[in-house]
Design an enzyme around this catalytic site. Structure first.
Site, PDB file in Angstrom:
ATOM      1  N   GLY A   1       0.815  -1.212   0.000  1.00 26.99           N
ATOM      2  CA  GLY A   1       0.000   0.000   0.000  1.00 26.99           C
ATOM      3  C   GLY A   1       0.846   1.259   0.000  1.00 26.99           C
ATOM      4  CB  ALA A   2       4.276   1.668  -0.701  1.00 30.49           C
ATOM      5  CB  SER A   3       0.684   4.040  -4.721  1.00 29.40           C
ATOM      6  OG  SER A   3      -0.627   4.017  -4.174  1.00 29.40           O
TER       7      SER A   3
ATOM      8  CG  ASN B   1       0.968   1.356   4.795  1.00 20.30           C
ATOM      9  OD1 ASN B   1       0.710   2.033   5.783  1.00 20.30           O
ATOM     10  ND2 ASN B   1       0.626   1.741   3.557  1.00 20.30           N
TER      11      ASN B   1
ATOM     12  CB  ALA C   1     -12.899  -5.877  14.221  1.00 23.22           C
TER      13      ALA C   1
ATOM     14  CE  LYS D   1      -5.202  -0.491  10.253  1.00 27.57           C
ATOM     15  NZ  LYS D   1      -4.075  -0.831   9.351  1.00 27.57           N
TER      16      LYS D   1
ATOM     17  CB  SER E   1      -5.299   2.212  13.489  1.00 31.83           C
ATOM     18  OG  SER E   1      -6.104   3.337  13.779  1.00 31.83           O
TER      19      SER E   1
ATOM     20  CB  ILE F   1      -1.441  10.324  10.065  1.00 32.01           C
ATOM     21  CG1 ILE F   1      -1.003   9.498  11.285  1.00 32.01           C
ATOM     22  CG2 ILE F   1      -0.242  10.738   9.230  1.00 32.01           C
ATOM     23  CD1 ILE F   1      -0.079  10.215  12.246  1.00 32.01           C
TER      24      ILE F   1
ATOM     25  CE1 TYR G   1      -8.218   1.108   9.085  1.00 28.86           C
ATOM     26  CE2 TYR G   1      -8.392   2.373  11.116  1.00 28.86           C
ATOM     27  CZ  TYR G   1      -7.687   2.016   9.986  1.00 28.86           C
ATOM     28  OH  TYR G   1      -6.449   2.564   9.751  1.00 28.86           O
TER      29      TYR G   1
ATOM     30  CB  VAL H   1      -2.389  -7.262   0.294  1.00 29.11           C
ATOM     31  CG1 VAL H   1      -1.228  -6.391  -0.162  1.00 29.11           C
ATOM     32  CG2 VAL H   1      -3.487  -6.428   0.953  1.00 29.11           C
TER      33      VAL H   1
END
Length: 242
Positions: free
Chosen positions: A11-13, A88, A155, A157, A140, A186, A153, A63
């Site tokens: 997830g690095a774009s 990520n 659950a 994380k 998170s 963030i 979300y 993924v």
């Protein structure tokens, strides 16, 4: 010439993932950069990584799809083994649980938990053989404290935090360190529509964080300065959850 270590970042774009990939490139890693479908953004990150003198291999796959993960990684793993894996990739589909459709529940859990399993499982046997490696999972604050409207979300994380601790115990004797980084609010696309006037008073430091501050935590955990740290959750949240 010393062989350069490789870091796979999913997830690095953009956002936190892009910042992590760039930070690790700055640290001397070559990067395997995973993304799903934003080719232009991924290519821009690749160019920035290459400008730092690091190599960057773009890997477009979901993924959550085990077959696609295997098809993308197997040819590369036949040639090299990453020293670091940063899980990520993630996203949100917020909503109150009584109104949440099954797809919103299943898709969020699948990307975070199946994604962690698919990617880490592909690489871990080779790490074990080499007796070295780092796995860093991006979790998170939502998975630590719970967040209304984010049951799926939270659950996902929280599950990833549990997986981090269990895996750390499994592989510690082979010198593989497994930790998590838990960002709070963030400055990324994920919070751009949230009411800052309600958020900021809840944060002791009085501001949202930057993607670079999260990336710096990952950089530390992948470095030689963190060789006695495993099974931990490093919070980067301005004090909103202690």
């Amino acid at each position: 010439m010393t062989e350069r270590n490789i870091a796979l970042v999913t997830g690095a774009s953009k956002g936190i993932g892009a910042a992590i990939a760039l930070a690790l490139a700055e640290d001397g890693f070559d990067i395997w950069l995973n993304y799903r479908n934003d080719h232009a953004a991924a290519e821009a990150v690749r160019d920035a990584i290459q400008a730092k003198g690091a190599a960057c291999t773009l890997l477009s796959f979901d993924v959550a799809d085990g077959d696609k993960v295997k098809a993308a990684l197997d040819p590369l793993l036949a040639q090299a083994v990453p020293f670091a894996v940063v899980n990520n990739a993630g996203f949100t589909k917020d909503g109150l649980l009584p109104l949440m459709p099954p797809e919103a529940w299943k898709s969020v859990l699948s990307v975070h938990l199946d994604g962690f399993y698919n990617v880490t499982r592909a690489i871990l046997p080779l790490m074990l053989r080499k007796r070295k490696g780092r796995v860093v999972n991006i979790v998170s604050t939502s998975g630590q404290s719970g967040m209304p409207g984010q049951t799926n979300y939270s659950a996902a994380k929280a599950g990833l935090i549990g997986a981090t601790k269990a895996l750390a115990a499994e592989v510690a004797k082979r010198n593989i360190l497994v930790n998590a980084v838990a960002p709070g609010f963030i400055e990324t696309e994920m919070i751009k529509n949230l009411p800052k006037e309600h958020i900021l008073p809840r944060i002791p430091l009085g501001r949202v964080g930057s993607a670079q501050e999260v990336a710096d935590a990952v950089s530390f955990l992948c470095s030689d300065k963190a060789t006695y740290i495993t099974g931990q959750v490093l919070a980067v949240n301005g004090g909103i959850y202690m």
